[in-house]
Design a protein around this motif. Sequence first.
Motif, PDB file in Angstrom:
ATOM      1  N   ASP A 141       0.825  -1.207   0.000  1.00 18.54           N
ATOM      2  CA  ASP A 141       0.000   0.000   0.000  1.00 18.54           C
ATOM      3  C   ASP A 141       0.863   1.262   0.000  1.00 18.54           C
ATOM      4  O   ASP A 141       0.885   2.012  -0.969  1.00 18.54           O
TER       5      ASP A 141
ATOM      6  N   ARG B 105       1.611   4.034  -3.344  1.00 13.75           N
ATOM      7  CA  ARG B 105       0.851   5.281  -3.494  1.00 13.75           C
ATOM      8  C   ARG B 105       1.477   6.129  -4.602  1.00 13.75           C
ATOM      9  O   ARG B 105       2.694   6.174  -4.751  1.00 13.75           O
ATOM     10  N   LYS B 106       0.638   6.783  -5.372  1.00 11.63           N
ATOM     11  CA  LYS B 106       1.086   7.523  -6.564  1.00 11.63           C
ATOM     12  C   LYS B 106       1.591   8.935  -6.261  1.00 11.63           C
ATOM     13  O   LYS B 106       2.173   9.577  -7.128  1.00 11.63           O
ATOM     14  N   GLU B 107       1.385   9.425  -5.035  1.00 11.22           N
ATOM     15  CA  GLU B 107       1.747  10.800  -4.712  1.00 11.22           C
ATOM     16  C   GLU B 107       3.264  11.057  -4.736  1.00 11.22           C
ATOM     17  O   GLU B 107       3.692  12.201  -4.920  1.00 11.22           O
TER      18      GLU B 107
END
Length: 114
Positions: A36, A40-42
């Motif tokens: 997870d 994350r794409k941030e």
Amino acid sequence: MRGANTMSKEPSTARAMLGDFAPKLAELTDSVLFGDVWERKELSKRDRSLITVAALVAMNRPEQLRFHLDRALDNGLTQEELIEVITHLAFYSGWPNAMTAITTAREQFASRDA
């Protein structure tokens, strides 16, 4: 460390290292941390590696640093950039932490190149 890919027949690094002793910690490492948080794409994985290496240097965690130096190289950082991070952190996290980290990096880079 391989993430929580259940399709792989090979156990993740966490499961191989401690799955028989602490299966829940191995599961959380795979599913939450690498399944997870790292996905994350941030932030890019390169940026996450840079941040993680810096935190491990600052906290003087050479055992975890070894793994994350390899991961950082796999995620696009260069050995020169990682050496520069450690050098920079000598003035912010302490000289002994940087000396431990640079010794760890030297050993890890040599074993990776071998």
